[in-house]
Design an enzyme around this catalytic site. Structure first.
Site, PDB file in Angstrom:
ATOM      1  N   LYS A  49       0.837  -1.215   0.000  1.00  0.00           N
ATOM      2  CA  LYS A  49       0.000   0.000   0.000  1.00  0.00           C
ATOM      3  C   LYS A  49       0.866   1.256   0.000  1.00  0.00           C
ATOM      4  CE  LYS A  49      -2.040  -1.095   3.899  1.00  0.00           C
ATOM      5  NZ  LYS A  49      -1.325  -2.350   4.204  1.00  0.00           N
ATOM      6  N   ARG A  66      -9.939   0.851   8.126  1.00  0.00           N
ATOM      7  CA  ARG A  66      -9.419  -0.460   8.501  1.00  0.00           C
ATOM      8  C   ARG A  66     -10.421  -1.263   9.315  1.00  0.00           C
ATOM      9  NH1 ARG A  66      -3.442   0.394   8.508  1.00  0.00           N
ATOM     10  NH2 ARG A  66      -2.495  -1.504   9.254  1.00  0.00           N
ATOM     11  N   ARG A 122      11.623  -5.643   4.872  1.00  0.00           N
ATOM     12  CA  ARG A 122      11.450  -4.198   4.625  1.00  0.00           C
ATOM     13  C   ARG A 122      12.460  -3.360   5.419  1.00  0.00           C
ATOM     14  NH1 ARG A 122       5.718  -1.670   5.375  1.00  0.00           N
ATOM     15  NH2 ARG A 122       5.873  -2.777   7.338  1.00  0.00           N
ATOM     16  N   ARG A 132      11.278  -1.176  10.807  1.00  0.00           N
ATOM     17  CA  ARG A 132      10.180  -0.747  11.669  1.00  0.00           C
ATOM     18  C   ARG A 132      10.070  -1.657  12.890  1.00  0.00           C
ATOM     19  NH1 ARG A 132       4.896   0.463   8.104  1.00  0.00           N
ATOM     20  NH2 ARG A 132       3.949  -0.890   9.646  1.00  0.00           N
ATOM     21  N   ARG A 180      -0.349  -8.600  13.654  1.00  0.00           N
ATOM     22  CA  ARG A 180      -0.881  -7.629  12.678  1.00  0.00           C
ATOM     23  C   ARG A 180      -1.703  -8.354  11.615  1.00  0.00           C
ATOM     24  NH1 ARG A 180       4.415  -5.093  10.692  1.00  0.00           N
ATOM     25  NH2 ARG A 180       3.108  -3.935   9.217  1.00  0.00           N
TER      26      ARG A 180
HETATM   27  P1  AP5 Z   1       4.870  -1.538   1.796  1.00  0.00           P
HETATM   28  O1  AP5 Z   1       4.518  -0.712   0.616  1.00  0.00           O
HETATM   29  O2  AP5 Z   1       5.614  -0.895   2.911  1.00  0.00           O
HETATM   30  O3  AP5 Z   1       3.550  -2.321   2.325  1.00  0.00           O
HETATM   31  P2  AP5 Z   1       2.296  -1.789   3.143  1.00  0.00           P
HETATM   32  O4  AP5 Z   1       1.099  -2.470   2.587  1.00  0.00           O
HETATM   33  O5  AP5 Z   1       2.288  -0.284   3.182  1.00  0.00           O
HETATM   34  O6  AP5 Z   1       2.638  -2.413   4.537  1.00  0.00           O
HETATM   35  P3  AP5 Z   1       2.552  -1.795   6.018  1.00  0.00           P
HETATM   36  O7  AP5 Z   1       3.275  -2.784   6.880  1.00  0.00           O
HETATM   37  O8  AP5 Z   1       3.017  -0.378   6.061  1.00  0.00           O
HETATM   38  O9  AP5 Z   1       1.048  -1.863   6.264  1.00  0.00           O
HETATM   39  P4  AP5 Z   1       0.367  -1.865   7.610  1.00  0.00           P
HETATM   40  O10 AP5 Z   1      -1.029  -1.733   7.162  1.00  0.00           O
HETATM   41  O11 AP5 Z   1       0.638  -3.030   8.488  1.00  0.00           O
HETATM   42  O12 AP5 Z   1       1.063  -0.681   8.414  1.00  0.00           O
HETATM   43  P5  AP5 Z   1       0.596   0.791   8.757  1.00  0.00           P
HETATM   44  O13 AP5 Z   1       1.804   1.630   8.774  1.00  0.00           O
HETATM   45  O14 AP5 Z   1      -0.562   1.196   7.928  1.00  0.00           O
HETATM   46  O15 AP5 Z   1       5.675  -2.811   1.251  1.00  0.00           O
HETATM   47  C1  AP5 Z   1       6.154  -3.810   2.137  1.00  0.00           C
HETATM   48  C2  AP5 Z   1       7.503  -4.360   1.603  1.00  0.00           C
HETATM   49  O16 AP5 Z   1       7.261  -5.037   0.373  1.00  0.00           O
HETATM   50  C3  AP5 Z   1       8.535  -3.270   1.298  1.00  0.00           C
HETATM   51  O17 AP5 Z   1       9.801  -3.727   1.678  1.00  0.00           O
HETATM   52  C4  AP5 Z   1       8.454  -3.069  -0.225  1.00  0.00           C
HETATM   53  O18 AP5 Z   1       9.699  -2.690  -0.771  1.00  0.00           O
HETATM   54  C5  AP5 Z   1       8.036  -4.471  -0.684  1.00  0.00           C
HETATM   55  N1  AP5 Z   1       7.175  -4.451  -1.875  1.00  0.00           N
HETATM   56  C6  AP5 Z   1       6.113  -3.631  -2.092  1.00  0.00           C
HETATM   57  N2  AP5 Z   1       5.539  -3.917  -3.285  1.00  0.00           N
HETATM   58  C7  AP5 Z   1       6.257  -4.956  -3.809  1.00  0.00           C
HETATM   59  C8  AP5 Z   1       6.149  -5.716  -5.026  1.00  0.00           C
HETATM   60  N3  AP5 Z   1       5.181  -5.482  -5.923  1.00  0.00           N
HETATM   61  N4  AP5 Z   1       7.034  -6.701  -5.229  1.00  0.00           N
HETATM   62  C9  AP5 Z   1       8.027  -6.958  -4.315  1.00  0.00           C
HETATM   63  N5  AP5 Z   1       8.182  -6.272  -3.163  1.00  0.00           N
HETATM   64  C10 AP5 Z   1       7.304  -5.291  -2.911  1.00  0.00           C
HETATM   65  O19 AP5 Z   1       0.030   0.614  10.237  1.00  0.00           O
HETATM   66  C11 AP5 Z   1       0.893   0.337  11.327  1.00  0.00           C
HETATM   67  C12 AP5 Z   1       0.054   0.240  12.613  1.00  0.00           C
HETATM   68  O20 AP5 Z   1      -0.617   1.503  12.865  1.00  0.00           O
HETATM   69  C13 AP5 Z   1      -1.094  -0.772  12.580  1.00  0.00           C
HETATM   70  O21 AP5 Z   1      -0.623  -2.076  12.911  1.00  0.00           O
HETATM   71  C14 AP5 Z   1      -2.052  -0.192  13.618  1.00  0.00           C
HETATM   72  O22 AP5 Z   1      -1.625  -0.469  14.920  1.00  0.00           O
HETATM   73  C15 AP5 Z   1      -1.935   1.308  13.395  1.00  0.00           C
HETATM   74  N6  AP5 Z   1      -2.909   1.813  12.425  1.00  0.00           N
HETATM   75  C16 AP5 Z   1      -2.645   2.372  11.203  1.00  0.00           C
HETATM   76  N7  AP5 Z   1      -3.768   2.719  10.577  1.00  0.00           N
HETATM   77  C17 AP5 Z   1      -4.790   2.399  11.414  1.00  0.00           C
HETATM   78  C18 AP5 Z   1      -6.200   2.514  11.320  1.00  0.00           C
HETATM   79  N8  AP5 Z   1      -6.797   3.017  10.231  1.00  0.00           N
HETATM   80  N9  AP5 Z   1      -6.955   2.066  12.370  1.00  0.00           N
HETATM   81  C19 AP5 Z   1      -6.369   1.557  13.468  1.00  0.00           C
HETATM   82  N10 AP5 Z   1      -5.025   1.418  13.628  1.00  0.00           N
HETATM   83  C20 AP5 Z   1      -4.244   1.842  12.604  1.00  0.00           C
END
Ligand code: AP5
Length: 238
Positions: free
Chosen positions: A29, A104, A147, A180, A191
């Site tokens: 994402k 979410r 990552r 991270r 997660r």
């Molecule tokens: P990346 O693009 O970083 O993936 P992502 O989907 O953004 O993963 P996140 O871990 O950031 O998502 P998340 O939803 O768990 O975390 P968030 O920060 O939102 O890619 C991942 C890896 O894959 C990278 O190394 C990249 O290079 C590689 N990659 C990407 N595309 C690729 C491809 N096509 N081929 C090969 N490799 C590839 O949330 C963190 C925490 O915050 C949550 O756990 C929760 O506690 C809280 N939180 C955030 N939002 C909310 C909400 N709305 N409600 C409640 N709690 C929330």
């Protein structure tokens, strides 16, 4: 975020409106949101990034969110909604935005529907374009454990799939890359469970509304971006 630019056709279009990226942790994402936000000249709104910034600054919100994020759970809706409402009311959101990590829960999606019912983009109401990036479990695990990101400019790397030119160092600014805190195996498992329990139901929620587009997130980054752009362009013609 890159500004809208004359050589980029996507940035020339009328207001793209709200775009929602759904997908499990590690689905890509953030990677896709950055690319698409730059192409359209709209902000990427990553709720994870906003929360991590609050944690780093030890704000009241950050103090509440920190232990929850470390355990792999979701921050309660009431805290999230106030934070997101404040962000979506900023002037840079008038043409549209790309939501990365929000909504979410079904509660967050219902709140967003009601918020969008009153919002205007380029002077008109617009339904969100919802893109679900689909990636298998084993691939997610490898993406999350591999990552690394740049604390200075936010660029995302992967030691297996998208390594930096020089190990451990950002290609763009030379800053040392970091892992991270929640990308440790025990937290990753939690997660992914939170995702299945609380976020996966949104695929059905948006599916029933007819605004959902599923795409294969296992393709190369550029191919996923191209497919996402096609989906957004097609939605704009409806
Ligand atoms: P990346 O693009 O970083 O993936 P992502 O989907 O953004 O993963 P996140 O871990 O950031 O998502 P998340 O939803 O768990 O975390 P968030 O920060 O939102 O890619 C991942 C890896 O894959 C990278 O190394 C990249 O290079 C590689 N990659 C990407 N595309 C690729 C491809 N096509 N081929 C090969 N490799 C590839 O949330 C963190 C925490 O915050 C949550 O756990 C929760 O506690 C809280 N939180 C955030 N939002 C909310 C909400 N709305 N409600 C409640 N709690 C929330």
């Amino acid at each position: 975020m890159m500004a809208a630019n004359a050589s980029n056709p996507a940035s020339q279009t009328a207001a793209p409106g709200p775009i929602i990226l759904l997908g499990a942790p590690g689905a890509g994402k953030g990677t896709q949101a950055k690319a698409i936000a730059a192409l359209y000249g709209i902000p990427q709104i990553s709720t994870g990034d906003i929360l991590r910034d609050n944690v780093a600054r030890s704000t009241e919100l950050g103090k509440k969110a920190d232990p929850i994020m470390k355990s792999g759970g979701l921050v309660p809706d009431d805290l999230m909604l106030a934070m997101v409402e404040d962000r979506l009311n900023q002037p840079d959101c008038q043409r549209g935005y790309i939501l990365d990590g929000f909504p979410r829960t079904v509660g967050q999606a219902e709140w967003l529907d009601s918020f969008l019912g009153k919002a205007l983009f380029g002077g008109r109401q617009m339904a969100p374009v919802v893109v679900s990036i689909e990636v298998s479990y084993n691939q997610l695990l490898q993406r999350l454990t591999g990552r690394r990101s740049c604390p200075a400019d936010g660029k995302i790397y992967n030691i297996y799939f998208q390594p930096p030119r020089k190990e451990g160092v950002c290609d763009s600014c030379g800053t040392t890359l970091v892992q991270r805190k929640d990308d440790k195996e025990d937290v990753i498992a939690e997660r992914l469970k939170s995702y299945e329990r609380q976020t996966l139901p949104l695929v059905e929620y948006y599916g029933q509304k007819g605004t959902l587009h599923k795409l294969n997130g296992e393709l190369a980054v550029e191919q996923v971006t191209a497919t996402t752009l096609e989906v957004i362009a097609k939605a704009a013609t409806k």
